[in-house]
Scaffold this motif. Structure first.
Motif, PDB file in Angstrom:
ATOM      1  N   ALA A 182     -42.202   4.922 106.614  1.00 47.62           N
ATOM      2  CA  ALA A 182     -42.077   5.291 108.026  1.00 47.62           C
ATOM      3  C   ALA A 182     -41.808   6.790 108.181  1.00 47.62           C
ATOM      4  O   ALA A 182     -42.195   7.400 109.171  1.00 47.62           O
ATOM      5  N   ALA A 183     -41.170   7.384 107.192  1.00 47.36           N
ATOM      6  CA  ALA A 183     -40.885   8.828 107.222  1.00 47.36           C
ATOM      7  C   ALA A 183     -42.074   9.650 106.724  1.00 47.36           C
ATOM      8  O   ALA A 183     -42.027  10.881 106.751  1.00 47.36           O
ATOM      9  N   GLY A 184     -43.129   8.969 106.235  1.00 46.30           N
ATOM     10  CA  GLY A 184     -44.315   9.680 105.771  1.00 46.30           C
ATOM     11  C   GLY A 184     -44.368   9.897 104.274  1.00 46.30           C
ATOM     12  O   GLY A 184     -45.176  10.688 103.789  1.00 46.30           O
ATOM     13  N   LEU A 185     -43.525   9.192 103.529  1.00 47.26           N
ATOM     14  CA  LEU A 185     -43.503   9.317 102.071  1.00 47.26           C
ATOM     15  C   LEU A 185     -43.893   7.999 101.426  1.00 47.26           C
ATOM     16  O   LEU A 185     -43.556   6.934 101.944  1.00 47.26           O
ATOM     17  N   GLU A 186     -44.570   8.086 100.311  1.00 47.28           N
ATOM     18  CA  GLU A 186     -44.748   6.901  99.481  1.00 47.28           C
ATOM     19  C   GLU A 186     -43.411   6.646  98.782  1.00 47.28           C
ATOM     20  O   GLU A 186     -42.662   7.595  98.510  1.00 47.28           O
ATOM     21  N   PRO A 187     -43.089   5.387  98.483  1.00 47.10           N
ATOM     22  CA  PRO A 187     -41.800   5.089  97.841  1.00 47.10           C
ATOM     23  C   PRO A 187     -41.531   5.911  96.579  1.00 47.10           C
ATOM     24  O   PRO A 187     -40.421   6.403  96.382  1.00 47.10           O
ATOM     25  N   GLN A 188     -42.548   6.086  95.737  1.00 45.41           N
ATOM     26  CA  GLN A 188     -42.353   6.868  94.508  1.00 45.41           C
ATOM     27  C   GLN A 188     -42.064   8.337  94.820  1.00 45.41           C
ATOM     28  O   GLN A 188     -41.324   8.993  94.096  1.00 45.41           O
ATOM     29  N   GLN A 189     -42.651   8.851  95.886  1.00 52.58           N
ATOM     30  CA  GLN A 189     -42.374  10.233  96.274  1.00 52.58           C
ATOM     31  C   GLN A 189     -40.909  10.369  96.705  1.00 52.58           C
ATOM     32  O   GLN A 189     -40.238  11.328  96.342  1.00 52.58           O
ATOM     33  N   TYR A 190     -40.442   9.408  97.496  1.00 56.65           N
ATOM     34  CA  TYR A 190     -39.033   9.412  97.894  1.00 56.65           C
ATOM     35  C   TYR A 190     -38.134   9.362  96.666  1.00 56.65           C
ATOM     36  O   TYR A 190     -37.162  10.120  96.562  1.00 56.65           O
ATOM     37  N   LEU A 191     -38.463   8.492  95.715  1.00 59.54           N
ATOM     38  CA  LEU A 191     -37.633   8.368  94.516  1.00 59.54           C
ATOM     39  C   LEU A 191     -37.622   9.656  93.701  1.00 59.54           C
ATOM     40  O   LEU A 191     -36.594  10.024  93.132  1.00 59.54           O
ATOM     41  N   LEU A 192     -38.748  10.351  93.646  1.00 58.33           N
ATOM     42  CA  LEU A 192     -38.775  11.623  92.924  1.00 58.33           C
ATOM     43  C   LEU A 192     -37.903  12.656  93.642  1.00 58.33           C
ATOM     44  O   LEU A 192     -37.131  13.368  92.997  1.00 58.33           O
ATOM     45  N   LEU A 193     -37.999  12.726  94.965  1.00 59.36           N
ATOM     46  CA  LEU A 193     -37.142  13.657  95.711  1.00 59.36           C
ATOM     47  C   LEU A 193     -35.669  13.312  95.505  1.00 59.36           C
ATOM     48  O   LEU A 193     -34.837  14.202  95.312  1.00 59.36           O
ATOM     49  N   LEU A 194     -35.363  12.030  95.529  1.00 61.14           N
ATOM     50  CA  LEU A 194     -33.982  11.584  95.315  1.00 61.14           C
ATOM     51  C   LEU A 194     -33.506  11.937  93.908  1.00 61.14           C
ATOM     52  O   LEU A 194     -32.396  12.450  93.731  1.00 61.14           O
ATOM     53  N   LEU A 226     -37.722  21.970  98.228  1.00 56.98           N
ATOM     54  CA  LEU A 226     -37.841  22.925  99.326  1.00 56.98           C
ATOM     55  C   LEU A 226     -37.156  22.365 100.580  1.00 56.98           C
ATOM     56  O   LEU A 226     -36.968  21.154 100.691  1.00 56.98           O
ATOM     57  N   PRO A 227     -36.794  23.227 101.528  1.00 53.75           N
ATOM     58  CA  PRO A 227     -36.094  22.763 102.739  1.00 53.75           C
ATOM     59  C   PRO A 227     -36.810  21.619 103.471  1.00 53.75           C
ATOM     60  O   PRO A 227     -36.163  20.674 103.923  1.00 53.75           O
ATOM     61  N   ARG A 228     -38.120  21.682 103.548  1.00 57.61           N
ATOM     62  CA  ARG A 228     -38.877  20.618 104.218  1.00 57.61           C
ATOM     63  C   ARG A 228     -38.694  19.277 103.491  1.00 57.61           C
ATOM     64  O   ARG A 228     -38.534  18.224 104.117  1.00 57.61           O
ATOM     65  N   GLY A 229     -38.718  19.314 102.171  1.00 62.31           N
ATOM     66  CA  GLY A 229     -38.501  18.107 101.372  1.00 62.31           C
ATOM     67  C   GLY A 229     -37.076  17.612 101.483  1.00 62.31           C
ATOM     68  O   GLY A 229     -36.828  16.399 101.557  1.00 62.31           O
ATOM     69  N   GLU A 230     -36.141  18.542 101.509  1.00 64.62           N
ATOM     70  CA  GLU A 230     -34.732  18.157 101.627  1.00 64.62           C
ATOM     71  C   GLU A 230     -34.460  17.475 102.970  1.00 64.62           C
ATOM     72  O   GLU A 230     -33.736  16.486 103.045  1.00 64.62           O
ATOM     73  N   LYS A 231     -35.078  17.975 104.012  1.00 59.82           N
ATOM     74  CA  LYS A 231     -34.891  17.390 105.345  1.00 59.82           C
ATOM     75  C   LYS A 231     -35.431  15.953 105.379  1.00 59.82           C
ATOM     76  O   LYS A 231     -34.780  15.047 105.899  1.00 59.82           O
ATOM     77  N   LEU A 232     -36.610  15.754 104.823  1.00 60.02           N
ATOM     78  CA  LEU A 232     -37.206  14.424 104.786  1.00 60.02           C
ATOM     79  C   LEU A 232     -36.385  13.480 103.913  1.00 60.02           C
ATOM     80  O   LEU A 232     -36.135  12.327 104.283  1.00 60.02           O
ATOM     81  N   LEU A 233     -35.964  13.964 102.762  1.00 61.76           N
ATOM     82  CA  LEU A 233     -35.126  13.172 101.871  1.00 61.76           C
ATOM     83  C   LEU A 233     -33.842  12.754 102.567  1.00 61.76           C
ATOM     84  O   LEU A 233     -33.430  11.591 102.493  1.00 61.76           O
ATOM     85  N   GLU A 234     -33.214  13.685 103.257  1.00 61.79           N
ATOM     86  CA  GLU A 234     -31.956  13.370 103.942  1.00 61.79           C
ATOM     87  C   GLU A 234     -32.156  12.279 104.988  1.00 61.79           C
ATOM     88  O   GLU A 234     -31.322  11.389 105.141  1.00 61.79           O
ATOM     89  N   GLN A 235     -33.264  12.325 105.679  1.00 62.56           N
ATOM     90  CA  GLN A 235     -33.569  11.315 106.706  1.00 62.56           C
ATOM     91  C   GLN A 235     -33.618   9.914 106.079  1.00 62.56           C
ATOM     92  O   GLN A 235     -33.004   8.977 106.594  1.00 62.56           O
ATOM     93  N   VAL A 236     -34.329   9.785 104.971  1.00 58.64           N
ATOM     94  CA  VAL A 236     -34.457   8.481 104.312  1.00 58.64           C
ATOM     95  C   VAL A 236     -33.135   8.089 103.652  1.00 58.64           C
ATOM     96  O   VAL A 236     -32.677   6.949 103.784  1.00 58.64           O
ATOM     97  N   ALA A 237     -32.509   9.027 102.960  1.00 53.88           N
ATOM     98  CA  ALA A 237     -31.259   8.729 102.255  1.00 53.88           C
ATOM     99  C   ALA A 237     -30.151   8.334 103.230  1.00 53.88           C
ATOM    100  O   ALA A 237     -29.359   7.433 102.944  1.00 53.88           O
ATOM    101  N   ARG A 238     -30.096   8.979 104.370  1.00 55.27           N
ATOM    102  CA  ARG A 238     -29.081   8.640 105.375  1.00 55.27           C
ATOM    103  C   ARG A 238     -29.228   7.169 105.781  1.00 55.27           C
ATOM    104  O   ARG A 238     -28.251   6.436 105.888  1.00 55.27           O
ATOM    105  N   ASN A 239     -30.467   6.729 105.974  1.00 61.40           N
ATOM    106  CA  ASN A 239     -30.721   5.332 106.315  1.00 61.40           C
ATOM    107  C   ASN A 239     -30.268   4.402 105.193  1.00 61.40           C
ATOM    108  O   ASN A 239     -29.634   3.382 105.435  1.00 61.40           O
ATOM    109  N   ARG A 240     -30.610   4.757 103.946  1.00 62.56           N
ATOM    110  CA  ARG A 240     -30.284   3.898 102.798  1.00 62.56           C
ATOM    111  C   ARG A 240     -28.770   3.809 102.590  1.00 62.56           C
ATOM    112  O   ARG A 240     -28.242   2.741 102.277  1.00 62.56           O
ATOM    113  N   ILE A 241     -28.085   4.920 102.765  1.00 62.20           N
ATOM    114  CA  ILE A 241     -26.621   4.912 102.629  1.00 62.20           C
ATOM    115  C   ILE A 241     -26.015   4.061 103.736  1.00 62.20           C
ATOM    116  O   ILE A 241     -25.101   3.257 103.490  1.00 62.20           O
TER     117      ILE A 241
END
Length: 169
Positions: free
Chosen positions: A45-57, A114-129
């Motif tokens: 929903a945030a525009g990332l594939e699950p593996q992409q999110y996991l790599l950012l995390l 990068l800041p753009r990746g960090e912002k997207l990661l934070e959005q998904v991680a905030r939900n997961r937490i």
């Protein structure tokens, strides 16, 4: 590997798996799959594939002092090196990460969030937490049931052994 096999064998010989342990293991598996599945949906929903999110995390969550090399990220995600490279390629194309060569060893590729990746990661991680805080108790209970059952068996066995030696009185 030998220790794992020995422990696994000694556990199976020492005690039968109880219905409660099967239930706790099934519950743990259910809770983990549910958490992962919901996380995949949030990442998409945030525009990332699950593996992409996991790599950012994995990148953002590396332990202090561990360099973010492609190899490290591949290891942290249990991926082949070339699969991690492909993930980094896609993330870099969207300006979520930057790849650079190590100054010390030009063969090593470092990945930076990068800041753009960090912002997207934070959005998904905030939900997961938030999800873990809301319903993580069930996951913890499933793990606790398995651990407690194992402790009960050991303590019971120790009590039987000590009473045989006259220590339990």
């Amino acid at each position: 590997m030998e220790i794992y096999i020995a422990l696994r064998y000694s556990y199976s010989v020492a005690k039968e798996i109880t219905t409660g342990e099967y239930q706790a293991l099934a519950e743990l598996r259910y809770r983990l799959r549910k958490f992962v599945g919901e996380g995949d949906a949030v990442a998409r929903a945030a525009g990332l594939e699950p593996q992409q999110y996991l790599l950012l995390l994995a990148l953002r969550g590396l332990p202090e002092g561990v360099e973010a090399t492609i190899r490290t990220l591949a290891d942290r995600l249990a991926l082949k090196h070339h699969s991690a490279v492909e993930l980094v390629d896609r993330l870099e194309a969207n300006a979520y990460v930057r790849r650079s060569r190590s100054r010390d060893d030009r063969r090593r590729v470092l990945v930076t969030l990068l800041p753009r990746g960090e912002k997207l990661l934070e959005q998904v991680a905030r939900n997961r937490i938030g999800e873990l805080r809301a319903s993580g108790a069930a996951l913890v209970n499933a793990i606790g049931a398995l651990l407690e059952n194992g402790r009960s068996s050991r303590h019971g066995k120790q009590a039987v052994n000590s009473s045989k030696r006259g220590w339990g009185k």
